[in-house]
Design a protein around this motif. Structure first.
Motif, short mmCIF file in Angstrom:
data_model
loop_
_atom_site.label_atom_id
_atom_site.label_comp_id
_atom_site.label_asym_id
_atom_site.label_seq_id
_atom_site.Cartn_x
_atom_site.Cartn_y
_atom_site.Cartn_z
N THR A 86 0.83 -1.21 0.00
CA THR A 86 0.00 0.00 0.00
C THR A 86 0.86 1.25 0.00
N ALA A 87 1.95 1.23 0.77
CA ALA A 87 2.83 2.40 0.83
C ALA A 87 3.49 2.67 -0.52
N GLY A 88 3.97 1.62 -1.17
CA GLY A 88 4.63 1.79 -2.46
C GLY A 88 3.67 2.23 -3.54
N HIS A 89 2.47 1.67 -3.52
CA HIS A 89 1.44 2.05 -4.50
C HIS A 89 1.04 3.51 -4.31
N ALA A 90 0.76 3.91 -3.07
CA ALA A 90 0.35 5.28 -2.80
C ALA A 90 1.44 6.28 -3.19
N HIS A 91 2.68 5.90 -2.94
CA HIS A 91 3.78 6.80 -3.27
C HIS A 91 3.88 7.00 -4.78
N LEU A 92 3.73 5.92 -5.56
CA LEU A 92 3.81 6.06 -7.01
C LEU A 92 2.65 6.89 -7.54
N VAL A 93 1.46 6.69 -7.00
CA VAL A 93 0.32 7.52 -7.41
C VAL A 93 0.64 8.99 -7.17
N GLU A 94 1.18 9.30 -6.00
CA GLU A 94 1.52 10.70 -5.66
C GLU A 94 2.61 11.24 -6.59
N VAL A 95 3.62 10.43 -6.86
CA VAL A 95 4.73 10.86 -7.72
C VAL A 95 4.22 11.17 -9.13
N LEU A 96 3.42 10.27 -9.69
CA LEU A 96 2.89 10.49 -11.03
C LEU A 96 1.98 11.71 -11.09
N ALA A 97 1.16 11.89 -10.06
CA ALA A 97 0.24 13.03 -10.04
C ALA A 97 0.97 14.36 -9.94
N ALA A 98 2.13 14.36 -9.29
CA ALA A 98 2.87 15.59 -9.07
C ALA A 98 3.92 15.88 -10.14
N THR A 99 4.13 14.94 -11.05
CA THR A 99 5.21 15.07 -12.03
C THR A 99 4.82 16.00 -13.17
N ASP A 100 5.77 16.81 -13.58
CA ASP A 100 5.56 17.72 -14.71
C ASP A 100 5.30 16.92 -15.98
N PRO A 101 4.31 17.32 -16.80
CA PRO A 101 4.03 16.59 -18.04
C PRO A 101 5.21 16.52 -19.00
N GLY A 102 6.19 17.41 -18.83
CA GLY A 102 7.37 17.40 -19.68
C GLY A 102 8.45 16.44 -19.22
N LEU A 103 8.14 15.58 -18.25
CA LEU A 103 9.10 14.59 -17.75
C LEU A 103 9.82 13.88 -18.89
N GLU A 104 11.12 13.73 -18.73
CA GLU A 104 11.90 12.89 -19.63
C GLU A 104 12.50 11.75 -18.83
N CYS A 105 12.18 10.53 -19.21
CA CYS A 105 12.76 9.35 -18.59
C CYS A 105 12.60 8.18 -19.54
N TRP A 106 13.21 7.06 -19.21
CA TRP A 106 13.18 5.86 -20.05
C TRP A 106 11.76 5.30 -20.11
N THR A 107 11.38 4.81 -21.27
CA THR A 107 10.09 4.14 -21.44
C THR A 107 10.29 2.88 -22.28
N PHE A 108 9.29 2.02 -22.31
CA PHE A 108 9.41 0.80 -23.12
C PHE A 108 8.19 0.54 -23.98
N ARG A 110 5.27 2.68 -26.71
CA ARG A 110 4.94 3.94 -27.37
C ARG A 110 3.84 4.67 -26.61
N ALA A 111 3.96 5.98 -26.51
CA ALA A 111 2.97 6.79 -25.82
C ALA A 111 3.23 8.26 -26.16
N PRO A 112 2.26 9.14 -25.92
CA PRO A 112 2.46 10.56 -26.19
C PRO A 112 3.59 11.19 -25.37
N SER A 113 3.85 10.64 -24.20
CA SER A 113 4.90 11.17 -23.34
C SER A 113 5.30 10.09 -22.34
N PRO A 114 6.49 10.22 -21.70
CA PRO A 114 6.86 9.28 -20.65
C PRO A 114 5.83 9.23 -19.51
N LEU A 115 5.33 10.39 -19.11
CA LEU A 115 4.34 10.41 -18.02
C LEU A 115 3.09 9.64 -18.42
N ALA A 116 2.65 9.83 -19.67
CA ALA A 116 1.48 9.11 -20.14
C ALA A 116 1.72 7.61 -20.17
#
Length: 256
Positions: A86-108, A110-116
């Motif tokens: 529960t702690a790990g899940h809640a933390h990831l939800v919070e991180v994704l919700a707070a992340t700038d849409p312009g995030l650049e990071c590795w993905t695997f 296809r999507a409109p953006s890494p955050l998406a």
């Protein structure tokens, strides 16, 4: 779908998974994942959440060459398993919700953006594994809304199976058409020696004529059948059913 919608589904799916896992108990077999008991399921999904967090929160742009043992460090004992998840899940939800849409990071995928990509992938992975937990607890899985289920079918057909190392291949080209009856979604999958290209069908007649097997049904049923969580008997299958069997036999998600 919007990132915010994926995050809503992700949050709800994690809570359902935790509740079902707690009801089942750590040693309960997971019928949809025969090699696992609930402890394995919860550890896997909790580890994946922490793995995803490492990319998003850490702005990691290179592929992280680790296994889940390295990501997690110390696995929880049974008494703390659900709280750990529960702690790990809640933390990831919070991180994704707070992340700038312009995030650049590795993905695997296809999507409109890494955050998406990360929001969509975690929403669907957690939903499918939530179904696993519910089945382990002897519960009827919670309903999957048609729009979200169709989005999950689209992710599977247009992103997952089209990756270069897909196992979904056939010596002679076979065509599988997948159609939602309660949501927008119509795809034509060509399974050949070089892997499966996918077309979103715009012309009914063209799609029908091209298909060796036509599979239609509610988006939720298609979603769970194609992810091997529900029997194909709930679908309408026309033509060569062995094409669908080929798909469900070859398309499995593995941690690598």
């Amino acid at each position: 779908m919007k990132v915010s919608e994926h995050l809503d589904h992700f949050g709800a799916a994690g809570r359902r998974l935790a509740a079902a896992a707690a009801a089942a108990g750590p040693d309960a077999p997971v019928p949809s994942c025969p090699d696992w008991v609930v402890r394995d399921l919860v550890r896997h999904q909790g580890g994946i959440h922490r793995w995803a967090t490492g990319y998003v929160e850490g702005r990691r742009t290179d592929q992280w060459d680790v296994d889940l043992d390295e990501v997690v460090g110390t696995w929880p004992d049974d008494a703390n398993l659900i709280d750990w998840f529960t702690a790990g899940h809640a933390h990831l939800v919070e991180v994704l919700a707070a992340t700038d849409p312009g995030l650049e990071c590795w993905t695997f995928l296809r999507a409109p953006s890494p955050l998406a990509m990360w929001s969509r992938r975690q929403a669907h992975e957690t939903t499918v594994h939530g179904v696993d937990a519910e089945l382990a607890a002897g519960l009827t899985p919670a309903s999957v809304p048609p729009e979200f289920a169709a989005d999950g079918v689209d992710e599977l057909l247009c992103c997952f199976i089209t990756r270069p190392f897909s196992r979904l291949k056939a010596s002679q080209a076979r065509r599988l058409r997948v159609t939602c009856t309660d949501a927008d979604g119509d795809w034509l999958v060509t399974i050949g020696p070089d892997g499966p290209p996918v077309t979103v069908v715009a012309d009914d007649a063209a799609g029908t004529e091209a298909a060796d097997c036509l599979v239609s049904g509610r988006a939720e049923d298609l979603y769970l059948v194609l992810w091997n969580r529900r029997s194909p008997e709930v679908l309408t299958i026309e033509g060569d059913a062995e094409v669908l069997d080929l798909f469900t036999d070859k398309v499995r998600v593995r941690w690598a």
